[in-house]
Design an enzyme around this catalytic site. Sequence first.
Site: not given
Length: 292
Positions: A194, A87-88, A9, A243, A112
């Site tokens: 996170h 991440s993503l 992101q 995660q 998500r």
Amino acid sequence: MKAYIFPGQGAQFPGMGKDLYEQSEQAKELFEKANDILGFRITDVMFDGTEEDLKQTNVTQPAIFLHSVIMAKRMADFEPEMVAGHSLGEFSSLVATGALSFEDGLRLVAARANAMQKACEIQPGTMAAILALDDFTVEDICHQVSDVVVPANYNCPGQLVISGSIAGIDAACEKMLAAGAKRALKLNVGGAFHSPLMEAARVELQDAILQTQFKTPVCPVYQNIDAKPHTDVEEIKQNLIAQLTGPVRWTQTVEQMLRDGATSFTEVGPGKVLQGLVKKVDKNVPTAAAVL
């Protein structure tokens, strides 16, 4: 060894993916399939939307995923020997290496994004970038704050993002500056990604991941939660679930990939953020943007 890395992101930009759509019938079919799966024309937002339109979580995450995955599918020389995603981007890397189908990957990314958005509404929070402090000092200060504050993104040496409650982040930023941080900059994000404040999202996404079929990827996937290479399907699933409330160990991931023989890094998807972070870890390693 060629390493391929997939952005998360923040890499989005107006017009993203339009060239892919117009230049390739395969890309066009995948984008249209995505519109059907998502239930709205994400292509309209990606190609013609404003920066503000693209910042909506339910748009941002699928948009970056689509750009990365479709680009990987279109690349003539995409033969990864190791991959990682920020991440993503971990979801993009799993589709690109065959661990997830395009359709299942997109459904999980959409789930998500929606779960994270709901968690933000249940537990308001924020994040802040801390510059020019070592990891140990940042971790120590997070422990000192009574509100929820944790290290969230180990982006590169001297750049760590913290995440937590609004009061916790404010208190931590004051302490970081007092400890010698060059900057402690609150980020324009919708929640405490996170961090433990994403627990509701973790539970929701866990159900979706456990119901999805995964296959063994064609090469090791270095996952955010432990910065280690994984090919075991059950381990990959559990790490994906962890995660959401755990940190993105990007610095450690790049270091581990270099130790394991990475000789170049190619960023697949929008932007050049990850190339810059890799250079901060090792300025001599070749980096490039993916080309078709």
